[in-house]
Design an enzyme around this catalytic site. Structure first.
Site, short mmCIF file in Angstrom:
data_model
loop_
_atom_site.label_atom_id
_atom_site.label_comp_id
_atom_site.label_asym_id
_atom_site.label_seq_id
_atom_site.Cartn_x
_atom_site.Cartn_y
_atom_site.Cartn_z
N LYS A 274 0.71 -1.18 -0.01
CA LYS A 274 0.02 0.19 0.05
C LYS A 274 1.03 1.49 -0.05
CE LYS A 274 -4.06 2.02 2.68
NZ LYS A 274 -4.84 1.53 3.56
N SER B 172 -9.67 1.55 2.91
CA SER B 172 -8.85 2.36 1.92
C SER B 172 -7.79 1.43 1.19
CB SER B 172 -8.18 3.43 2.62
OG SER B 172 -7.39 2.96 3.67
N SER C 218 -9.82 -0.74 6.89
CA SER C 218 -9.26 -0.64 5.57
C SER C 218 -8.66 -1.93 5.13
CB SER C 218 -8.16 0.75 5.72
OG SER C 218 -8.92 1.81 5.41
N1 GLN Z 1 -13.13 4.10 6.39
C1 GLN Z 1 -12.55 4.18 7.53
C2 GLN Z 1 -12.06 5.50 7.56
O1 GLN Z 1 -12.34 6.31 6.55
C3 GLN Z 1 -11.56 3.16 7.79
C4 GLN Z 1 -10.28 3.69 7.16
C5 GLN Z 1 -8.91 2.81 7.40
O2 GLN Z 1 -9.06 1.81 8.20
N2 GLN Z 1 -7.58 3.28 7.11
O3 GLN Z 1 -11.53 6.28 8.49
#
Ligand code: GLN
Length: 474
Positions: A77, A152, A176
């Site tokens: 990532k 994400s 994410s």
């Molecule tokens: N969807 C969650 C957020 O937007 C989780 C994101 C993540 O785990 N990095 O914060």
């Protein structure tokens, strides 16, 4: 090509046995990435570097010094630092940024002989649940054309689902790794907070962030986990506890296993196909010898609000360093220092990141701190206690990963609240620090659906064993 091994372990064994060279594997993966370029999976992919790494892996295999992942291509990532290429968090503000050191997990992967295979697209600074909030554009879901891949870690889920490489690393602050895995039909695992070093992970919410693997199956997730887990003196929050190896034995692990079904996770808003698939899985676990236990997590309703206060507060602090002076691309149009900060930040960050910084700064500001941030910390303690109490009655908990299958690209783009609410079943594992894994359960009208398992802190071995049982019973 169907005859080829597609998993991490299968591919490694094939390379080790001399069936294919690491260079051939890398070449085919590069071709496939090229032919699937329209999915927009990569933030960057440097084919010359991939070839050089594969050649080095072949040399290591030839002289007998190959590690446990020798020759296996693994994607990373784009918020995990790697030397020799860019790390941008899919943000304009970090466009062109090259780290001067490798993240701990990247060191571990290199030592294990993995062939680092590009940096994956993501929601900017890991803020999002759909893969749409990237300065590099939307990633497509290879398992469900026209639908979001989740986020994400959108690119890390898609790169595995598209069979470009068999494994990837993502980061999970509120789901994410698990939610994009669920949406793309692959396995995604978040370790206990503190289990995997975050040195070299660009921070979002430091009390929540963990790095975890995405793979086709549970065994491969356990293999990647075993490579990246363990103490790192370079991360003060990294735990010193020994990493136990799971004993993966399929459905046998169900015998005597107490599987908790959190009552509050079966509430309104769960898609009937998701709850149906979960009930089927619970029945099969029971038939295989598990004991199904009704458990309660009474503060579930408060989880999303608590998460979005704590995560944004921490983000507003973590992202303060990107000001065009200490870090980040500097505006070309400003005079004094305040103008440089303001313009660099407004030009560099996307809308969602700006929204989060504003929210986080607000909940920390004097007059609102007690009402929001401090209160959220208190509720977080209650959520943790819910988990402690539930795990006195069961060994693992089974729930949906996401209340629904993936939604259509564009459908929730202008509705941040709808997007935040979709994180309801994943954020609690981050707030309580426990390990969790998402495994595919099948499809509903051609859309992937998934289950999540959670275990007590540092019980990753048990988590993998239970997930392996579910996989066998699927
Ligand atoms: N969807 C969650 C957020 O937007 C989780 C994101 C993540 O785990 N990095 O914060």
């Amino acid at each position: 090509m169907v005859t080829e091994a597609r998993g991490v372990r299968a591919l490694r064994d094939q390379i080790r046995a001399g069936g294919r060279s690491a260079s051939d594997v890398a070449e085919e993966a590069l071709e496939r990435a090229e032919s699937l370029a329209s999915l927009n999976i990569f933030a960057s992919l440097d084919s010359a570097q991939v070839r050089a790494r594969a050649a080095a892996a072949d040399a290591a295999i030839a002289d007998g010094s190959a590690g446990p992942l020798a020759g296996v291509p693994i994607a990373i990532k784009d918020n995990i630092c790697t030397t020799g290429e860019t790390t941008t968090c899919a943000s304009r503000i970090l466009g062109g940024f090259e780290s001067i050191y490798d993240a701990f997990v990247v060191e571990r992967l290199r030592d294990a002989g993995a062939v680092l295979f590009g940096k994956t697209n993501m929601d900017e600074f890991a803020m999002g649940s759909s893969g749409e909030k990237s300065a590099l554009g939307v990633t497509a879901n290879p398992a469900a054309p026209g639908y979001v891949p989740g986020g994400s870690s959108s690119g890390s889920a898609a790169v595995v689902a598209a069979d470009i490489v068999p494994g990837a690393l993502g980061s999970d602050t509120g789901g994410s790794v698990r939610q994009p895995a669920a949406f793309c039909g692959v396995v995604g695992m978040k370790p206990t907070w503190g289990r995997v070093s975050r040195r070299g992970l660009i921070a979002y919410g430091s009390s929540l962030d963990q790095i975890g693997p995405l793979t086709h199956n549970v065994e491969d997730a356990a293999l990647l986990y075993s490579v990246i887990a363990g103490h790192d003196p370079g991360d003060a929050t990294s735990a010193r506890r020994p990493v136990e190896a799971p004993l993966l034995r399929g459905a046998d692990a169900a015998v005597g296993l107490r599987v908790g079904l959190p009552r509050e996770y079966a509430g309104a808003g769960v898609d009937p196909a998701v709850s149906g698939a979960l009930q089927t899985m619970a029945r099969r676990l029971e038939a295989a010898g598990a004991q199904i236990v009704d458990v309660s997590l009474p503060h579930t309703e408060a989880c999303v609000a608590t998460y979005y206060i704590i995560a944004t507060a921490e983000a507003s602090s973590n992202l303060a360093r990107f000001d065009g002076v200490r870090y980040g691309r500097r505006t070309e149009h400003a005079g004094d220092i305040d103008a440089i900060y303001a313009r660099s930040r407004s030009e560099g960050f996307g809308d969602e990141v700006i929204r989060r910084i504003l929210l986080g700064t607000f909940v920390l500001s004097s007059g609102y701190y007690d009402a929001y941030y401090e209160k959220a910390q208190r509720v977080r303690t209650l959520i943790r206690r819910d988990f402690d109490a539930a795990f006195e009655q069961c060994d693992v908990m089974l729930s949906p990963t996401s209340p629904t299958p993936p939604w259509r690209t564009g459908e929730r783009g202008d509705d941040p609240l709808a997007m935040y609410l979709a994180d309801i079943y994943t954020v609690s594992a981050n707030l309580s620090g426990v390990p969790a894994i998402s495994i595919p359960l099948g499809h509903s009208e051609a859309l992937p659906i998934a289950a999540q398992l959670m275990a007590p802190q540092f019980a990753e071995a048990r988590l993998f064993e239970a997930a392996h049982a579910c996989e066998a019973l699927r």
